[in-house]
Write an enzyme that holds these catalytic residues in place. Sequence first.
Site, PDB file in Angstrom:
ATOM      1  CB  CYS A  34      -0.923  -0.026   1.212  1.00 23.93           C
ATOM      2  SG  CYS A  34      -1.938   1.451   1.345  1.00 23.93           S
TER       3      CYS A  34
ATOM      4  CB  CYS B 182      -0.528   2.598   4.032  1.00 25.08           C
ATOM      5  SG  CYS B 182      -1.987   1.856   3.332  1.00 25.08           S
ATOM      6  CG  ASP B 183       3.339   1.470   4.313  1.00 22.45           C
ATOM      7  OD1 ASP B 183       2.859   1.953   5.353  1.00 22.45           O
ATOM      8  OD2 ASP B 183       3.193   0.281   3.984  1.00 22.45           O
TER       9      ASP B 183
END
Length: 306
Positions: A131, A134-135
């Site tokens: 992801c 997300c990261d």
Amino acid sequence: MEQVVIIGGGPAGYTAALYAARANLSPVVLTGSTIGGQLSLTSEIENFPGFPESLGGMDLMDRMRQQAERFGAVMKYEEVTSVDFDPGAHRIRTDQGEYTAKTVVISTGSSPRLLDVPGEDTFFGRGVSTCATCDGAFYRDRKVAVVGGGDSAMEEGLFLTRFASQVWIIHRRHELRASRIMQERALEHPKITFLWGSVVDEVLGEAAGVTGVRVRELETDRVDDLDAEGLFIAIGHTPNTALFEGKLDVDEQGYILTDRRQHTSVPGVFAGGDVQDHVYRQAVTAAGTGCAAAMEAEKYIAENGG
Ligand code: NAP
């Protein structure tokens, strides 16, 4: 006894909830832990009709949830642990309780596939990710690699260019599967380099995290170590159907088999979204099949003594 229990809170589940709520069926949605489904992890949605300016995935999912709640859908952030399908009184157990329902709509979606190479497990969450939304921000001015040749890989790669100094996209073939527009954006981006006909052999690292990615060119067997500190895997998905094993008919890849009106092999159990669709897998098609599943549930209840 509930009229409708919806398992899964992505676009299919929330749309099923909206339609069931408006049909006065007071649906209960068991969302599990990935609230909003995979879409809530997507940075920007440019192809959901009605939003010409695009919007964030989380934002779209919040709006869908609120819209369903406005008409009486009840969200329960519970994880389903087992189900017993028994036409007339389906039983659904969660980590917090048990529900009995006349009808069930399954919209549990799918999960990212992994590579199964050395280092992937060890460094998952410490440099290996599925992801970018997300990261990605952890990789400001660092080098990263993405695996895959579909829309997800292009999207992850393009998103990562916002932070990373260099993005490699590693693809096992010489031709991309992604849509033309996504291909063009990725191919033209100055920060993105494609490694064609290549696979990841190993994720290299030390205690602090990933330090490199070992890539092998398939034709020549030549091996190179990229000095990437992040590896984003975007090679497709597997359906979240473990709960239903042996209880519903699925295809050879595990996707729930439905007829053209979202009926599964069990009367009173319907399915919508990515858990039963490996072809389109779009937010709008998931919403569409979620809608159809709820309308079929309503009809089923009416015909079976609601
Ligand atoms: P996908 O289209 O199935 O692509 C998966 C990619 O991963 C393929 O290029 C495949 O290679 C590669 N792959 C699969 N297994 C692999 C392995 N073990 N090792 C190395 N590579 C592997 O999946 P997706 O990109 O997640 O897209 C799924 C659906 O969502 C599609 O319908 C897509 O259009 C849609 N989507 C749309 C958007 C958008 O419109 N912005 C964004 C994301 C996703 P091969 O090509 O060789 O098979």
